[in-house]
Design a protein around this motif. Structure first.
Motif, PDB file in Angstrom:
ATOM      1  N   ILE A 176     -14.399  -5.562  10.401  1.00 54.48           N
ATOM      2  CA  ILE A 176     -14.855  -5.345  11.782  1.00 54.48           C
ATOM      3  C   ILE A 176     -13.799  -4.628  12.614  1.00 54.48           C
ATOM      4  N   ASN A 177     -12.518  -4.826  12.310  1.00 48.46           N
ATOM      5  CA  ASN A 177     -11.488  -4.171  13.127  1.00 48.46           C
ATOM      6  C   ASN A 177     -11.419  -2.673  12.851  1.00 48.46           C
ATOM      7  N   ARG A 178     -11.605  -2.262  11.586  1.00 45.41           N
ATOM      8  CA  ARG A 178     -11.582  -0.809  11.335  1.00 45.41           C
ATOM      9  C   ARG A 178     -12.843  -0.157  11.900  1.00 45.41           C
ATOM     10  N   TRP A 179     -13.940  -0.925  11.945  1.00 51.31           N
ATOM     11  CA  TRP A 179     -15.179  -0.426  12.564  1.00 51.31           C
ATOM     12  C   TRP A 179     -15.010  -0.322  14.086  1.00 51.31           C
ATOM     13  N   LEU A 180     -14.409  -1.374  14.676  1.00 49.83           N
ATOM     14  CA  LEU A 180     -14.200  -1.362  16.134  1.00 49.83           C
ATOM     15  C   LEU A 180     -13.312  -0.200  16.552  1.00 49.83           C
ATOM     16  N   LEU A 181     -12.234  -0.002  15.788  1.00 50.10           N
ATOM     17  CA  LEU A 181     -11.229   0.997  16.172  1.00 50.10           C
ATOM     18  C   LEU A 181     -11.540   2.376  15.615  1.00 50.10           C
ATOM     19  N   ASP A 182     -12.476   2.458  14.671  1.00 54.38           N
ATOM     20  CA  ASP A 182     -12.743   3.713  13.963  1.00 54.38           C
ATOM     21  C   ASP A 182     -11.425   4.266  13.416  1.00 54.38           C
ATOM     22  N   ASP A 183     -10.738   3.449  12.670  1.00 54.71           N
ATOM     23  CA  ASP A 183      -9.375   3.748  12.225  1.00 54.71           C
ATOM     24  C   ASP A 183      -9.187   3.108  10.844  1.00 54.71           C
ATOM     25  N   GLU A 184      -8.113   3.480  10.153  1.00 57.07           N
ATOM     26  CA  GLU A 184      -7.817   2.860   8.843  1.00 57.07           C
ATOM     27  C   GLU A 184      -6.469   2.157   8.908  1.00 57.07           C
ATOM     28  N   TYR A 185      -6.311   1.109   8.112  1.00 55.38           N
ATOM     29  CA  TYR A 185      -5.041   0.373   8.079  1.00 55.38           C
ATOM     30  C   TYR A 185      -4.000   1.124   7.260  1.00 55.38           C
ATOM     31  N   THR A 186      -2.734   0.860   7.607  1.00 53.96           N
ATOM     32  CA  THR A 186      -1.641   1.458   6.822  1.00 53.96           C
ATOM     33  C   THR A 186      -0.755   0.383   6.193  1.00 53.96           C
ATOM     34  N   SER A 187      -0.678  -0.801   6.821  1.00 53.70           N
ATOM     35  CA  SER A 187       0.148  -1.854   6.206  1.00 53.70           C
ATOM     36  C   SER A 187      -0.344  -3.223   6.645  1.00 53.70           C
ATOM     37  N   VAL A 188       0.089  -4.223   5.886  1.00 49.42           N
ATOM     38  CA  VAL A 188      -0.303  -5.599   6.205  1.00 49.42           C
ATOM     39  C   VAL A 188       0.864  -6.549   5.932  1.00 49.42           C
ATOM     40  N   GLN A 189       1.009  -7.539   6.819  1.00 45.17           N
ATOM     41  CA  GLN A 189       1.946  -8.640   6.589  1.00 45.17           C
ATOM     42  C   GLN A 189       1.174  -9.939   6.751  1.00 45.17           C
ATOM     43  N   VAL A 302     -13.158  -0.612   0.913  1.00 42.33           N
ATOM     44  CA  VAL A 302     -11.967  -0.559   1.791  1.00 42.33           C
ATOM     45  C   VAL A 302     -11.582  -1.971   2.245  1.00 42.33           C
ATOM     46  N   ALA A 303     -12.572  -2.795   2.564  1.00 46.01           N
ATOM     47  CA  ALA A 303     -12.266  -4.172   2.982  1.00 46.01           C
ATOM     48  C   ALA A 303     -11.618  -4.942   1.835  1.00 46.01           C
ATOM     49  N   THR A 304     -12.120  -4.743   0.619  1.00 44.15           N
ATOM     50  CA  THR A 304     -11.546  -5.451  -0.536  1.00 44.15           C
ATOM     51  C   THR A 304     -10.130  -4.949  -0.841  1.00 44.15           C
ATOM     52  N   ILE A 305      -9.894  -3.645  -0.697  1.00 42.44           N
ATOM     53  CA  ILE A 305      -8.523  -3.117  -0.880  1.00 42.44           C
ATOM     54  C   ILE A 305      -7.591  -3.778   0.147  1.00 42.44           C
ATOM     55  N   SER A 306      -8.035  -3.870   1.400  1.00 43.28           N
ATOM     56  CA  SER A 306      -7.196  -4.431   2.468  1.00 43.28           C
ATOM     57  C   SER A 306      -6.929  -5.909   2.220  1.00 43.28           C
ATOM     58  N   ALA A 307      -7.958  -6.647   1.822  1.00 43.35           N
ATOM     59  CA  ALA A 307      -7.797  -8.094   1.596  1.00 43.35           C
ATOM     60  C   ALA A 307      -6.851  -8.350   0.426  1.00 43.35           C
ATOM     61  N   ASN A 308      -6.967  -7.541  -0.618  1.00 37.34           N
ATOM     62  CA  ASN A 308      -6.074  -7.745  -1.772  1.00 37.34           C
ATOM     63  C   ASN A 308      -4.641  -7.337  -1.459  1.00 37.34           C
ATOM     64  N   ALA A 309      -4.461  -6.343  -0.591  1.00 34.26           N
ATOM     65  CA  ALA A 309      -3.098  -6.006  -0.143  1.00 34.26           C
ATOM     66  C   ALA A 309      -2.525  -7.195   0.625  1.00 34.26           C
ATOM     67  N   ARG A 320       2.175  -1.830   1.900  1.00 31.15           N
ATOM     68  CA  ARG A 320       1.393  -0.649   2.304  1.00 31.15           C
ATOM     69  C   ARG A 320      -0.063  -0.803   1.880  1.00 31.15           C
ATOM     70  N   ILE A 321      -0.959  -0.271   2.687  1.00 30.19           N
ATOM     71  CA  ILE A 321      -2.378  -0.219   2.289  1.00 30.19           C
ATOM     72  C   ILE A 321      -2.707   1.245   2.014  1.00 30.19           C
ATOM     73  N   ASP A 322      -3.063   1.528   0.779  1.00 25.90           N
ATOM     74  CA  ASP A 322      -3.408   2.911   0.426  1.00 25.90           C
ATOM     75  C   ASP A 322      -4.910   3.025   0.235  1.00 25.90           C
ATOM     76  N   ILE A 323      -5.541   3.721   1.143  1.00 26.23           N
ATOM     77  CA  ILE A 323      -6.994   3.932   1.045  1.00 26.23           C
ATOM     78  C   ILE A 323      -7.211   5.291   0.373  1.00 26.23           C
ATOM     79  N   PRO A 324      -7.961   5.331  -0.749  1.00 27.99           N
ATOM     80  CA  PRO A 324      -8.206   6.633  -1.389  1.00 27.99           C
ATOM     81  C   PRO A 324      -9.033   7.549  -0.488  1.00 27.99           C
ATOM     82  N   ASP A 325      -9.145   8.824  -0.866  1.00 29.31           N
ATOM     83  CA  ASP A 325      -9.966   9.743  -0.052  1.00 29.31           C
ATOM     84  C   ASP A 325     -11.422   9.291  -0.097  1.00 29.31           C
ATOM     85  N   ARG A 326     -12.056   9.389   1.035  1.00 34.77           N
ATOM     86  CA  ARG A 326     -13.463   8.950   1.143  1.00 34.77           C
ATOM     87  C   ARG A 326     -14.382   9.975   0.444  1.00 34.77           C
ATOM     88  N   PRO A 327     -15.186   9.536  -0.541  1.00 29.40           N
ATOM     89  CA  PRO A 327     -16.098  10.492  -1.186  1.00 29.40           C
ATOM     90  C   PRO A 327     -17.096  11.081  -0.177  1.00 29.40           C
TER      91      PRO A 327
END
Ligand code: ISE
Length: 331
Positions: A176-189, A302-309, A320-327
């Motif tokens: 929901i946060n990437r949807w709200l912000l229309d943005d992608e994550y770069t890192s997580v702690q 993308v949510a699963t990549i972020s959660a596993n990071a 770091r959160i690395d999101i591949p290029d969007r098909p």
């Protein structure tokens, strides 16, 4: 495809039952025709209640239905989504798309190979009036700087396993946060503190998750799976020219007997009832038009990549959160 979509629902636990009842009684343009659950007697009770038929296997359900709702345990989602794609069935898959990045990737790859979007992901908060008002209100308060999120469960729905706190529960915030912000994550702690009084030995609860985004915003999430007093989800956006606070977003305040207050639901089904119904109606309407609605399989990945990071970040500082290029299929 029939005028009234013949829906198959896989899984008749809490959420599968809620979806099947809602499709039968609250949503137009569809009816529940087929049910499957590993516990056949549980599925049979619901089938009798709704006038649906029992499918002997998941494969039978998929080919017999116009469209499918996947509401089975998380670990089965990817495999069943692949069956639906192979049979070209529009599918509403409950979150997460899969607990692991590998499994989630197989679904996105299969959909890209098919060249057609058939999977809608059950991130129902995108249909919640509170979150929708937050999103549409952001332009009026400027550039988002920080988002504060609270996600508390009365008791962990799966017992308690720290990784599930992130891949099953906080997965909603990762979406929901990437949807709200229309943005992608770069890192997580992930910051851990003293366990709560009902936290089983060796597990971590509550957790504080802090994400950074490409656009420079900070997203902070408190996830507390055994808060005990009730179910609560809150969100506040702090922006360059003001703030937006959704609060809990779901109650009216009652003044009576010299008290001011409101009830707190025990489960998310109470808090997000309206969002679930809107999500189903939007999915049925989109399916009639040959489209998907809400979150896509890509959003699920993308949510699963972020959660596993975030799982990898426990005890390890920022990851770091690395999101591949969007098909192009998800443009
Ligand atoms: C559950 O599956 C949900 O979707 C709820 O919204 C979440 O709060 C809960 O923790 C999950 O297990």
């Amino acid at each position: 495809m029939s005028q009234v979509l013949q829906i198959g629902v896989i899984g008749t636990g809490n959420i599968g039952t809620a979806h099947a009842r809602s499709l039968s009684h609250e949503v137009s343009g569809a009816e529940v025709a087929w049910l499957f659950d590993a516990d056949a007697s549980r599925a049979a009770d619901l089938a009798a209640e709704l006038g649906a038929q029992l499918a002997p296997t998941v494969e039978d359900l998929v080919v017999s239905s116009d469209a499918v709702v996947i509401a089975s345990p998380d670990a089965m989602h990817a495999e069943q989504a692949l069956l639906c794609l192979a049979a070209h069935r529009p599918t509403l898959c409950e979150k997460p798309l899969a607990p692991t990045v590998e499994e989630a990737t197989t679904v996105v790859d299969a959909e890209v190979d098919l060249g057609r979007r058939l999977i809608s992901l059950g991130f129902m908060r995108r249909f919640d009036p509170g979150y929708m008002a937050l999103k549409s209100g952001i332009p009026a308060v400027g550039r988002p700087l920080v988002v504060h999120n609270v996600h508390r469960n009365t008791a962990a729905p799966y017992g308690l396993e720290t990784a599930l706190t992130l891949t099953n529960s906080a997965i909603h915030e990762f979406d929901i946060n990437r949807w709200l912000l229309d943005d992608e994550y770069t890192s997580v702690q992930v910051i851990t503190g003293e366990p709560g009084p009902r936290t089983p030995d060796g597990e971590l609860d509550p957790l504080l998750v802090v994400l950074t985004t490409r656009g420079g915003a900070l997203v902070e999430i408190e996830v507390f799976m055994n808060a005990w007093y009730g179910y609560e989800v809150r969100c506040e956006v702090v922006a360059s020219d003001g703030t937006l606070d959704m609060g809990d977003g779901s109650y009216i305040t009652r003044r009576a007997s010299r008290q001011i207050g409101h009830d707190v639901p025990e489960l998310w089904l109470g808090r997000f009832e309206d969002a679930y119904r809107r999500q189903l109606q939007a999915w049925v309407d989109a399916t009639h038009l040959g489209k998907t609605s809400g979150a896509t399989a890509w959003d699920g990945l993308v949510a699963t990549i972020s959660a596993n990071a975030a799982v990898a970040a426990i005890g390890n500082g920022a990851v770091r959160i690395d999101i591949p290029d969007r098909p192009a299929l998800y443009a």
